[in-house]
Scaffold this motif. Structure first.
Motif, short mmCIF file in Angstrom:
data_model
loop_
_atom_site.label_atom_id
_atom_site.label_comp_id
_atom_site.label_asym_id
_atom_site.label_seq_id
_atom_site.Cartn_x
_atom_site.Cartn_y
_atom_site.Cartn_z
N VAL A 1 6.46 119.79 -11.33
CA VAL A 1 7.57 119.42 -10.46
C VAL A 1 7.31 117.99 -10.01
CG1 VAL A 1 8.90 119.99 -8.43
CG2 VAL A 1 7.67 121.77 -9.65
N VAL B 1 2.98 116.49 -0.19
CA VAL B 1 4.42 116.69 -0.02
C VAL B 1 4.82 118.05 -0.57
CG1 VAL B 1 6.70 115.77 -0.52
CG2 VAL B 1 4.78 114.22 -0.23
N GLY B 2 4.29 118.39 -1.73
CA GLY B 2 4.63 119.65 -2.35
C GLY B 2 4.25 120.83 -1.47
N ASN C 1 6.84 122.54 0.92
CA ASN C 1 7.91 123.41 0.44
C ASN C 1 7.96 124.70 1.25
OD1 ASN C 1 9.67 125.04 -1.00
ND2 ASN C 1 9.00 124.26 -2.98
N PHE D 1 14.89 117.07 -7.65
CA PHE D 1 13.58 117.26 -8.29
C PHE D 1 13.76 117.25 -9.80
CE2 PHE D 1 15.61 121.33 -7.86
CZ PHE D 1 15.43 121.89 -9.10
N PRO E 1 9.15 114.22 -8.42
CA PRO E 1 10.33 113.71 -7.71
C PRO E 1 11.33 113.10 -8.69
CG PRO E 1 8.30 112.78 -6.81
CD PRO E 1 7.93 113.50 -8.04
N GLU F 1 4.60 116.74 -7.50
CA GLU F 1 4.59 117.50 -6.27
C GLU F 1 3.83 118.80 -6.46
OE1 GLU F 1 8.52 118.20 -4.86
OE2 GLU F 1 8.79 116.15 -4.19
N GLU F 2 3.97 119.34 -7.67
CA GLU F 2 3.33 120.61 -7.92
C GLU F 2 3.06 120.76 -9.41
OE1 GLU F 2 3.52 124.60 -5.64
OE2 GLU F 2 5.45 124.22 -6.55
N ILE G 1 -0.15 111.75 -12.17
CA ILE G 1 1.26 111.65 -12.52
C ILE G 1 2.16 111.79 -11.29
CG2 ILE G 1 0.95 112.49 -14.86
CD1 ILE G 1 2.08 115.16 -13.87
N ASP G 2 1.55 111.86 -10.11
CA ASP G 2 2.33 111.89 -8.89
C ASP G 2 3.22 113.13 -8.79
OD1 ASP G 2 2.23 110.41 -6.71
OD2 ASP G 2 3.16 108.63 -7.58
#
Lengths: 393, 338
Positions: free
Chosen positions: B284, B221-222, B225, B268, B286, B201-202, B198-199
Motif C-alpha cells: 500500500v 502513517v500506515g 489506519n 491510495f 500513497p 504505508e504497509e 519504497i516509502d
C-alpha cells in the motif's frame, strides 16, 4: 461468501464536482442548433462508430416532451401475490442486504416507495401483495402515470396459476389506458427447483400468459420473462435488463462501448452502477454469466479494499500527480485480465480481456477508457443541448 | 541446512461438532463457508499435510471429537498422539451447554500434552461466535477465555473468538501460523527495510493458497489506519474473489490465483503480486503515479534478488540470506527512487 456486515456507503467517492447533474431530467431546449456540438465529442481516435447523425437522432427523440415535468423519475412497480419475494428482491438489489437475511423481512402492508439516486434517479414502489389496486378507489393514473416498468414477481415454487390469472387481469386493465407499458415477469425463487422443472415452469407460464393475452385480442404484448433468484446473480441480471429499457440513450451507450471494446480487444465490457451492481449497458456481444460474475465480484473487491484504506488523516501525503478516478486491473491465473475504471460518481466500466496482444497495451487501454469516459459524461449531461454551460465547465 | 525444513505436528482437538473439520476445510482445502455442511463427522484421526511457505509443512492431525475417540487418545494412544506436538489447537463451541465438562476434557488433554510435549504452543478457539448476539460477543468471549486460561496449567494460551462466517477465522489462523514460521524475524527485518525504501504505508505478505497473513509491516502513517482487522478482511476478500475466479474459469480453487493486481485510487495505490513461490506481496503506497511505478519496479527487483539467493543454494524454502550475511547485497539490487 456471506459477509454479514452491512455494506458500506460509497467508497470510491470523488472530491470532484459532480459533472452528472440529473441526466434524465428533460430540459426543454427550444432550439435545434443544440445538436451541433456533438461534433465536439472528440472521439475521432477510437470511436468512429458513433456518427453525428445517430447522436442527433437520439437527442431529438429525447426532446419530445412525453413525460410530465413534475415527475420525471421513471418508476418501477414491484407487484405480485403476497410472499412471492418482492420486498426481498428490492432489499437485495437496492439495499445490499445479504440474501439469507431476507428471511426476516416483515410482510409489506403499504406501498413502499423508494427513491434510488444513482446515475439516473428512479423510484421503486413495492406493493403489498394483498392490495387490490384495480378497484375504482385507486387512482390508476397515480400508480401507473409515470410508469417505467411493471415488474411482476411469480413464486415458481408455489402454485402460480392465481398469480398468472391476476397478472393477466392487470395487464389487460392497464394497457387500455397506458398501451405499450413494459411488463417484466420475474419467475422467482428458481434456486430451489431442478433444472427440468425450472424450464417446464418457465415454458408453462409464458404459454399461459401469451395465450390469454392473445385471446383477449392483445397480441405481441411487450411482456418479458426472466428466471430469477436472490441467491445468485440472476436477479441482478434481470434488473439490468429492466433498467436498460428505461435508459433513453441506451443505444448510444452500447455503440460507444462496442466501439471501445473492438478497438481495445476487450472480450466483454460492462458499464456498471457501482451501488446496485446492475449493469446499465454492455457491448453487443452476448452476455455470459461467467464474465458478468467476475466483473461484478471484482467491483466488490475494489470497493471492499477501498473501504480498508480510504481513511483520512492529515499525515497521509500524496507523492505526486495521479488521475482522479480509480483504476484497477487484475491478471488471473489463466492470464485473463479484468480491467476496471471509475467513470463518475456512480458508474464504472469493467472489461474482461483475454486477447494477449491487447493485454500488452495497457497504456492504450487506459487512454481509450478515458476518452470513453469523456464521451459518456457528454452523453449524460447532453452537453450539445446547452453548449454555453459546457464551455464554462 | 535441513534443519530449516520444518515439519510441524499440529493437533486439532475439541468436542464433537465444534467445527474443527469445517475450519480446516475452509482454510486449507478451499471450501466456502456454506459448503461445510456437507462434511460428516470425523472418525478417529484424519491426517493431512499442508505445505506452507515452502520450508514449513504443517502435519495436521484432525482428531475426531466424539467421547469414545477422546478416551482412546487419552489412554491407549496417548504416547502416539501427544508426543512431538508443536501446536495444539483446541476448539470450544460457544454454544455448548456443558461448559464444565468441556473444560474437564480440556484439562485432561492439557495434562497429556504437558507430559509428552511440554514446549508446545496452545491455541484455543472459541468458535461459532456468529451465534451470539453482537452486543454480547466481547463479554462472553472474555469470560470464556478467562475460564480456559484458569485450566491451562503452565501453558501460555492464546485465545481467539472465531466464526467461519466472517474474517475472524482468518485472524485466528494467521495468529497460529505466525508462531510456526521459522526465520520470521529475518523476513520481518527484510520487509521493514524494504517498506522504508519504497516509502510504503504497509507491506503484507500473504501465503499463496490460504491467503493467510504471514506477516506485515506498516510505516508510522500506515499504523494510524483505524481499521484494525484489515488483514483478516483482506484475506477474506481476496479468497472470495479467488473462488469466484475459479468458478468462472472452470478450474479448481486450488489452482486459481492471481498473477498481479494493480489498483490506483485518489487515496491510495495498491499492488499485489507473487513474491516467492508460496507468497503474495501486498503493497500500500500513497497516491502518485511515478512513486507507485517505482515501488512496483523495486518489488520486482527485490524478488529477483530473492530468487538469486535461492538459486545459489543458500536455503530451500523462503530464500533468505542468513541474518548477518549478504542482506545488503540483496538490498543493493533495489533501485533507489530518484
Amino acid at each position: 461468501m456471506a459477509f454479514p456486515h452491512v455494506r458500506r456507503a460509497r467508497s470510491m467517492e470523488l472530491d470532484k464536482k459532480d459533472r452528472l447533474s440529473n441526466p434524465f431530467h428533460l430540459r426543454h431546449s427550444n432550439s435545434t442548433k443544440s445538436v451541433k456540438t456533438c461534433a465536439q465529442l472528440s472521439l475521432e481516435d477510437i470511436l468512429q462508430g458513433t456518427t453525428n447523425a445517430a447522436v442527433s437522432a437520439q437527442a431529438r427523440a429525447l426532446l419530445e416532451p412525453s413525460v410530465k415535468p413534475r415527475d420525471a423519475k421513471p418508476r418501477l412497480l414491484l407487484m405480485g401475490l403476497r410472499r412471492s419475494g418482492k420486498s426481498s428482491i428490492a432489499s437485495v438489489v437496492f439495499h445490499k442486504m445479504p440474501p439469507n437475511e431476507t428471511l426476516f423481512l416483515e410482510s409489506t402492508t403499504r406501498i413502499q416507495k423508494d427513491s434510488i439516486h444513482s446515475f439516473m434517479d428512479f423510484q421503486v414502489w413495492d406493493f403489498p401483495g394483498q392490495l387490490e389496486y384495480l378497484e375504482p378507489s385507486f387512482d390508476l393514473e397515480d400508480i401507473f402515470g409515470s410508469l417505467g416498468a411493471l415488474v411482476w414477481v411469480i413464486d415458481a415454487q408455489d402454485d402460480y396459476l392465481d398469480s398468472v390469472a391476476r397478472l393477466n387481469r392487470t395487464i389487460l386493465t392497464v394497457q387500455q389506458y397506458y398501451p405499450g407499458i413494459n411488463v417484466e415477469v420475474f419467475i422467482h425463487k428458481v434456486d430451489g427447483l431442478s433444472d427440468e422443472y425450472r424450464t417446464d415452469a418457465y415454458q408453462d407460464i409464458i404459454q399461459r400468459i401469451t395465450d390469454e393475452l392473445n385471446d383477449a385480442g392483445y397480441e405481441n404484448a411487450p411482456v418479458h420473462f426472466y428466471l430469477t433468484s436472490i441467491y445468485d446473480y440472476s436477479v441482478f441480471e434481470a434488473f439490468s435488463k429492466v433498467i436498460q429499457k428505461l435508459i433513453p440513450n441506451l443505444s448510444t451507450l452500447e455503440n460507444l462501448i462496442t466501439t471501445l471494446g473492438n478497438n481495445c480487444g476487450f472480450e466483454k465490457t460492462y458499464l456498471f452502477d457501482v451501488l446496485s451492481k446492475i449493469y446499465i449497458a454492455s457491448d453487443t456481444r452476448p452476455v455470459d454469466m461467467a464474465s458478468y460474475e467476475m466483473c461484478s465480484d471484482y467491483i466488490d473487491v475494489i470497493v471492499d479494499i477501498s473501504e480498508l484504506y480510504s481513511w483520512d488523516h492529515p499525515l497521509r501525503k500524496h507523492k505526486g500527480d495521479q488521475v482522479q478516478e480509480a483504476e484497477s486491473h487484475v491478471v488471473l491465473h489463466d492470464e485473463t485480465m479484468i480491467h476496471l475504471m471509475e467513470m463518475n460518481k456512480y458508474l464504472c466500466l469493467v472489461s474482461v480481456i483475454r486477447n494477449p496482444e491487447a493485454r500488452e497495451k495497457k497504456g492504450l487501454i487506459d487512454m481509450n477508457c478515458r476518452t470513453f469516459q469523456e464521451a459518456l459524461n457528454d452523453v449524460f449531461s447532453r452537453s450539445w443541448e446547452h453548449p454555453e454551460d459546457h464551455a464554462t465547465n | 541446512m535441513d534443519a530449516r525444513k520444518k515439519k510441524r505436528k499440529v493437533l486439532l482437538m475439541g468436542k464433537s461438532g465444534s467445527g474443527k473439520s469445517s475450519m480446516r476445510s475452509i482454510i486449507f482445502s478451499n471450501y466456502v463457508a456454506k459448503d461445510v455442511r456437507r462434511l460428516g463427522a470425523t472418525i478417529d484421526v484424519e491426517h493431512s499435510h499442508v505445505k506452507f511457505m515452502g520450508n514449513l509443512t504443517l502435519n495436521l492431525w484432525d482428531c475426531g471429537g466424539q467421547d469414545a475417540f477422546m478416551e482412546t487418545y487419552l489412554a491407549s494412544q496417548r504416547g502416539n498422539i501427544f508426543s512431538d506436538v508443536a501446536v495444539l489447537i483446541y476448539v470450544f463451541d460457544i454454544e455448548s451447554r456443558e461448559v464444565d465438562r468441556d473444560l474437564d476434557t480440556y484439562s485432561a488433554i492439557i495434562e497429556a500434552l504437558r507430559e509428552f510435549s511440554p514446549n508446545a504452543y496452545v491455541f484455543c478457539l472459541v468458535h461459532k461466535m456468529d451465534l451470539i448476539q453482537a452486543e454480547h460477543r466481547q463479554r462472553i468471549y472474555e469470560e470464556r477465555s478467562a475460564l480456559i486460561r484458569s485450566r491451562s496449567e503452565q501453558f501460555r494460551v492464546d485465545t481467539f473468538g472465531s466464526s467461519i462466517w466472517d474474517q475472524s477465522l482468518y485472524k485466528a489462523w494467521a495468529g497460529i501460523v505466525h508462531k510456526l514460521i521459522p526465520n520470521l524475524t529475518v523476513i520481518e527485518r527484510f520487509l521493514s527495510a524494504f517498506a522504508k525504501k519504497i516509502d510504503a504505508e504497509e507491506v503484507i505478505l500473504f501465503e499463496r493458497s490460504t491467503f493467510l497473513t504471514v506477516t506485515s509491516v506498516s510505516s508510522e502513517v500506515g499504523d494510524l489506519n483505524p481499521i484494525y482487522d484489515r488483514h483478516e478482511r483482506l484475506s477474506n476478500i481476496m479468497k472470495a474473489f479467488k473462488h469466484c475466479a475459479a468458478r468462472n474459469t472452470l478450474t479448481t480453487p486450488a489452482s486459481a490465483g492471481f498473477v498481479v493486481m494493480h489498483t490506483k485510487t485518489p487515496q491510495f495505490n495498491i499492488f499485489l503480486g507473487r513474491f516467492t513461490d508460496n507468497t503474495y506481496i501486498f503493497l500500500v503506497v500513497p497516491p502518485g503515479e511515478a512513486a507507485y511505478n517505482c515501488a512496483v519496479l523495486n518489488t520486482m527487483l527485490a524478488r529477483e534478488g530473492f530468487s538469486k539467493a535461492a538459486a545459489s543454494g543458500r536455503s530451500d524454502g523462503f530464500p533468505l540470506p542468513p541474518p548477518d550475511g549478504p542482506e545488503d547485497a540483496t538490498m543493493n539490487g533495489v533501485a533507489i527512487q530518484a
